[in-house]
Design a protein around this motif. Structure first.
Motif, PDB file in Angstrom:
ATOM      1  N   ARG A  36       0.671  -0.937  -0.055  1.00 27.53           N
ATOM      2  CA  ARG A  36      -0.111  -0.024   0.185  1.00 27.53           C
ATOM      3  C   ARG A  36       0.649   1.225   0.388  1.00 27.53           C
ATOM      4  N   PRO A  37       0.605   2.377  -1.074  1.00 30.71           N
ATOM      5  CA  PRO A  37       1.571   3.498  -0.936  1.00 30.71           C
ATOM      6  C   PRO A  37       1.590   4.668   0.533  1.00 30.71           C
ATOM      7  N   PRO A  38       2.355   4.348   1.065  1.00 32.11           N
ATOM      8  CA  PRO A  38       2.622   4.835   2.519  1.00 32.11           C
ATOM      9  C   PRO A  38       2.448   6.363   2.374  1.00 32.11           C
ATOM     10  N   GLN A  39       1.721   6.746   3.594  1.00 31.47           N
ATOM     11  CA  GLN A  39       1.055   8.250   4.014  1.00 31.47           C
ATOM     12  C   GLN A  39       2.988   9.045   4.102  1.00 31.47           C
ATOM     13  N   VAL A  40       3.444   9.848   3.899  1.00 33.67           N
ATOM     14  CA  VAL A  40       4.438  10.188   4.602  1.00 33.67           C
ATOM     15  C   VAL A  40       4.614  11.505   4.538  1.00 33.67           C
ATOM     16  N   SER A  41       5.099  12.106   6.204  1.00 34.75           N
ATOM     17  CA  SER A  41       4.695  13.617   6.549  1.00 34.75           C
ATOM     18  C   SER A  41       5.794  14.615   5.168  1.00 34.75           C
ATOM     19  N   LYS A  42       4.797  15.437   4.933  1.00 34.72           N
ATOM     20  CA  LYS A  42       6.657  16.271   4.509  1.00 34.72           C
ATOM     21  C   LYS A  42       7.493  17.016   5.596  1.00 34.72           C
ATOM     22  N   ARG A  43       7.656  16.473   6.353  1.00 31.67           N
ATOM     23  CA  ARG A  43       8.898  17.197   7.459  1.00 31.67           C
ATOM     24  C   ARG A  43      10.035  16.172   7.132  1.00 31.67           C
ATOM     25  N   LEU A  44       9.523  14.812   6.317  1.00 26.97           N
ATOM     26  CA  LEU A  44      10.698  14.122   5.619  1.00 26.97           C
ATOM     27  C   LEU A  44      11.264  14.489   4.536  1.00 26.97           C
ATOM     28  N   LYS A  45      11.091  16.063   3.729  1.00 25.83           N
ATOM     29  CA  LYS A  45      11.020  16.418   2.627  1.00 25.83           C
ATOM     30  C   LYS A  45      12.688  16.387   2.506  1.00 25.83           C
ATOM     31  N   THR A  46      14.106  15.948   1.838  1.00 25.25           N
ATOM     32  CA  THR A  46      15.037  16.401   2.099  1.00 25.25           C
ATOM     33  C   THR A  46      15.769  17.099   0.155  1.00 25.25           C
ATOM     34  N   ILE A  47      16.540  18.190   0.619  1.00 27.37           N
ATOM     35  CA  ILE A  47      16.635  18.613  -1.028  1.00 27.37           C
ATOM     36  C   ILE A  47      17.983  18.838  -0.608  1.00 27.37           C
ATOM     37  N   VAL A  48      18.368  17.931  -1.592  1.00 28.34           N
ATOM     38  CA  VAL A  48      20.094  17.470  -1.621  1.00 28.34           C
ATOM     39  C   VAL A  48      20.574  17.372  -3.479  1.00 28.34           C
ATOM     40  N   GLY A  49      21.805  18.430  -3.526  1.00 29.08           N
ATOM     41  CA  GLY A  49      22.073  18.185  -4.816  1.00 29.08           C
ATOM     42  C   GLY A  49      21.943  19.349  -5.768  1.00 29.08           C
ATOM     43  N   GLY A  50      19.971  20.121  -5.062  1.00 22.85           N
ATOM     44  CA  GLY A  50      19.531  21.069  -6.048  1.00 22.85           C
ATOM     45  C   GLY A  50      18.020  20.133  -6.156  1.00 22.85           C
ATOM     46  N   MET A  51      17.986  18.961  -5.741  1.00 25.23           N
ATOM     47  CA  MET A  51      17.304  17.667  -5.723  1.00 25.23           C
ATOM     48  C   MET A  51      16.059  17.510  -5.044  1.00 25.23           C
ATOM     49  N   VAL A  52      15.012  17.801  -4.928  1.00 26.21           N
ATOM     50  CA  VAL A  52      13.577  17.667  -3.609  1.00 26.21           C
ATOM     51  C   VAL A  52      13.773  16.365  -4.035  1.00 26.21           C
ATOM     52  N   PHE A  53      13.550  15.614  -2.654  1.00 22.97           N
ATOM     53  CA  PHE A  53      13.601  14.139  -1.613  1.00 22.97           C
ATOM     54  C   PHE A  53      12.503  14.776  -1.505  1.00 22.97           C
ATOM     55  N   PRO A  54      11.458  13.083  -1.792  1.00 23.60           N
ATOM     56  CA  PRO A  54      10.012  13.819  -1.386  1.00 23.60           C
ATOM     57  C   PRO A  54      10.433  12.880   0.517  1.00 23.60           C
ATOM     58  N   ASN A  55      11.112  11.706   0.386  1.00 25.01           N
ATOM     59  CA  ASN A  55      11.994  11.283   2.089  1.00 25.01           C
ATOM     60  C   ASN A  55      12.995  11.078   1.443  1.00 25.01           C
ATOM     61  N   PRO A  56      14.383  10.804   2.796  1.00 24.73           N
ATOM     62  CA  PRO A  56      15.385  10.441   2.545  1.00 24.73           C
ATOM     63  C   PRO A  56      15.785   8.913   2.389  1.00 24.73           C
ATOM     64  N   LEU A  57      14.845   8.013   2.081  1.00 27.10           N
ATOM     65  CA  LEU A  57      14.998   7.002   2.408  1.00 27.10           C
ATOM     66  C   LEU A  57      14.806   6.315   0.644  1.00 27.10           C
ATOM     67  N   GLY A  58      16.372   5.886   0.346  1.00 29.49           N
ATOM     68  CA  GLY A  58      16.584   5.208  -1.287  1.00 29.49           C
ATOM     69  C   GLY A  58      16.607   4.473  -1.164  1.00 29.49           C
ATOM     70  N   MET A  59      16.560   3.119  -3.194  1.00 24.96           N
ATOM     71  CA  MET A  59      16.382   2.111  -3.155  1.00 24.96           C
ATOM     72  C   MET A  59      17.872   2.288  -3.211  1.00 24.96           C
ATOM     73  N   ALA A  60      19.002   0.929  -2.941  1.00 32.24           N
ATOM     74  CA  ALA A  60      20.575   1.092  -3.424  1.00 32.24           C
ATOM     75  C   ALA A  60      20.592   0.722  -4.643  1.00 32.24           C
ATOM     76  N   ALA A  61      21.522   0.674  -4.959  1.00 34.03           N
ATOM     77  CA  ALA A  61      22.055   0.191  -6.201  1.00 34.03           C
ATOM     78  C   ALA A  61      22.402  -1.229  -6.409  1.00 34.03           C
ATOM     79  N   GLY A  62      22.185  -2.076  -7.403  1.00 30.74           N
ATOM     80  CA  GLY A  62      22.496  -3.743  -7.477  1.00 30.74           C
ATOM     81  C   GLY A  62      21.042  -4.385  -7.301  1.00 30.74           C
ATOM     82  N   PHE A  63      20.054  -3.687  -6.824  1.00 33.90           N
ATOM     83  CA  PHE A  63      18.756  -4.265  -6.855  1.00 33.90           C
ATOM     84  C   PHE A  63      18.447  -3.954  -8.315  1.00 33.90           C
TER      85      PHE A  63
END
Ligand SMILES: Cc1cc2nc3c(=O)[nH]c(=O)nc-3n(C[C@H](O)[C@H](O)[C@H](O)COP(=O)(O)O)c2cc1C
Length: 363
Positions: A37-64
């Motif tokens: 189920r698509p999760p409910q994510v708080s706007k408080r998790l928004k993170t800006i890095v390298g000029g990109m706006v990430f909706p939250n800071p959790l990413g899928m790592a390379a190799g999968f």
């Protein structure tokens, strides 16, 4: 709580050979069928890095998702970004099978895949095909096993993906391509970064801003080597570092499979990769973004990476052991934490335990 479907799927997949299970998971993601189920994510998790706006800071790592087949399915699980690859210029089979091992009692994996992938032409086409669907999709680039000029392979990766990837990750830390890690040495790294950044700036004309370029490093570096990497990264002004790839260490591993050759990931990597992350944060200062990877399997471990110096985090093994509902659970727990602590952004948490982590001994 795991859903019943999640539990049944996990049991069935865990009875299978690890690589077959992985291929089946990629097929499921590709099919577009909703896997959580698509999760409910708080706007408080928004993170800006390298000029990109990430909706939250959790990413899928390379190799999968080595071949950019599953990025949209992974984004649907809630991940704030997905890193495809590693992609090499030419398609490559990788090492003989078996080459992926599940160490269930240790919540760990050992892999010696050896950059099996479809090559830049196929992967470029897939990234172009999904353009317009949104979401942050980075591409991790590498060198072919038999390449005579490995740096030229990274330059080819920048040319192939510099105009279409959200960001690029230069992977010089896989333990499964002989000699690759020597690109982390000061002189080699300096030449590598000069050349890839020159290519990056050439392709910059094709987009609004130059594609952010991150460097992915190993967790098995001495303090002197880490300090060299920090110096070169600052001097060349790359956009950030990803800490870390898998380890050759077997500390904390009890499984009978511990002797298998390859890189170890998952729970036993958490401590080591977090110490290296904190050391690097102290060496590199507060400005450069760091992405923490290694043993993230809960909101606690994700938040601890941020306390140790990370702006963003990634996970791989956690998804294998925790299932497709785990990213959503982590995000819900992180959202609740940010609200409870009244944090307008997780950036407020960054570095709050960096000294403590950097002081720990690596064994
Ligand atoms: C089977 C497998 C394949 C991987 N392949 C790659 C790869 O191609 N490129 C890369 O940069 N990292 C690769 N990694 C490393 C992960 O991206 C990550 O850095 C590492 O697994 C630590 O995170 P984890 O403990 O959450 O798994 C791979 C890891 C696993 C388990």
């Amino acid at each position: 709580m795991k859903s019943l479907l999640d539990k049944i799927a996990r049991q069935a997949l865990f009875r299978m050979d690890s690589e077959r299970a992985h291929n089946l998971a990629i097929m499921a993601f590709k099919s577009g069928m909703p896997l959580a189920r698509p999760p409910q994510v708080s706007k408080r998790l928004k993170t800006i890095v390298g000029g990109m706006v990430f909706p939250n800071p959790l990413g899928m790592a390379a190799g999968f998702d080595k071949n950019a087949e599953a990025a949209d399915g992974l984004l649907q699980l809630g991940f704030g970004f997905v890193e495809c690859g590693t992609v090499t210029p030419l398609p490559q089979e990788g090492n003989p099978k078996p080459r992926l091992f599940r160490l269930e009692e240790d919540s760990a994996l050992i892999n010696r895949m050896g950059f099996n992938n479809h090559g830049i032409a196929s992967v470029r086409k897939r990234i172009i095909d999904r353009a317009g669907k949104g979401g942050i999709v980075g591409v991790n680039i590498g060198a072919n096993k038999d390449s005579e000029d490995r740096i030229a392979d990274y330059e080819a990766g920048v040319r192939a993906f510099g105009d279409i990837a959200s960001y690029l990750a230069v992977n010089i830390s896989s333990p499964n391509t002989a000699g690759l890690r020597s690109l982390q040495d000061r002189a080699n790294l300096s030449e590598l970064l000069s050349r890839v950044l020159a290519r990056r700036n050439e392709v910059a004309k094709l987009r609004r801003a130059p594609v952010p370029l991150f460097l992915k490093i190993a967790p098995d570096l001495t303090d002197a080597a880490l300090s060299d990497i920090a110096d070169v990264a600052l001097d060349k002004r790359i956009d950030g570092l990803i800490v870390s790839n898998t380890t050759l260490s077997r500390t904390g591993v009890t499984s009978r499979l511990a002797h298998e050759t390859g890189g170890l990931s998952g729970l036993p990597l958490f401590e080591r990769s977090t110490i290296v992350l904190a050391k690097l944060r102290l060496l590199i200062g507060p400005a450069m973004p760091l992405i923490g990877v290694g043993g993230v399997d809960s909101s606690e471990t994700a938040l601890e990476k941020i306390r140790a110096g990370a702006d963003l985090v990634q996970m791989y093994s956690g998804l294998i052991f925790g299932g497709t509902c785990l990213p959503g659970r982590i995000l819900a727990d992180m959202s609740a934490f940010a609200q409870r602590e009244n944090l307008s952004s997780l950036r407020q948490l960054r570095d709050t335990r960096v000294d403590e982590w950097a002081a720990r001994r690596l064994d």
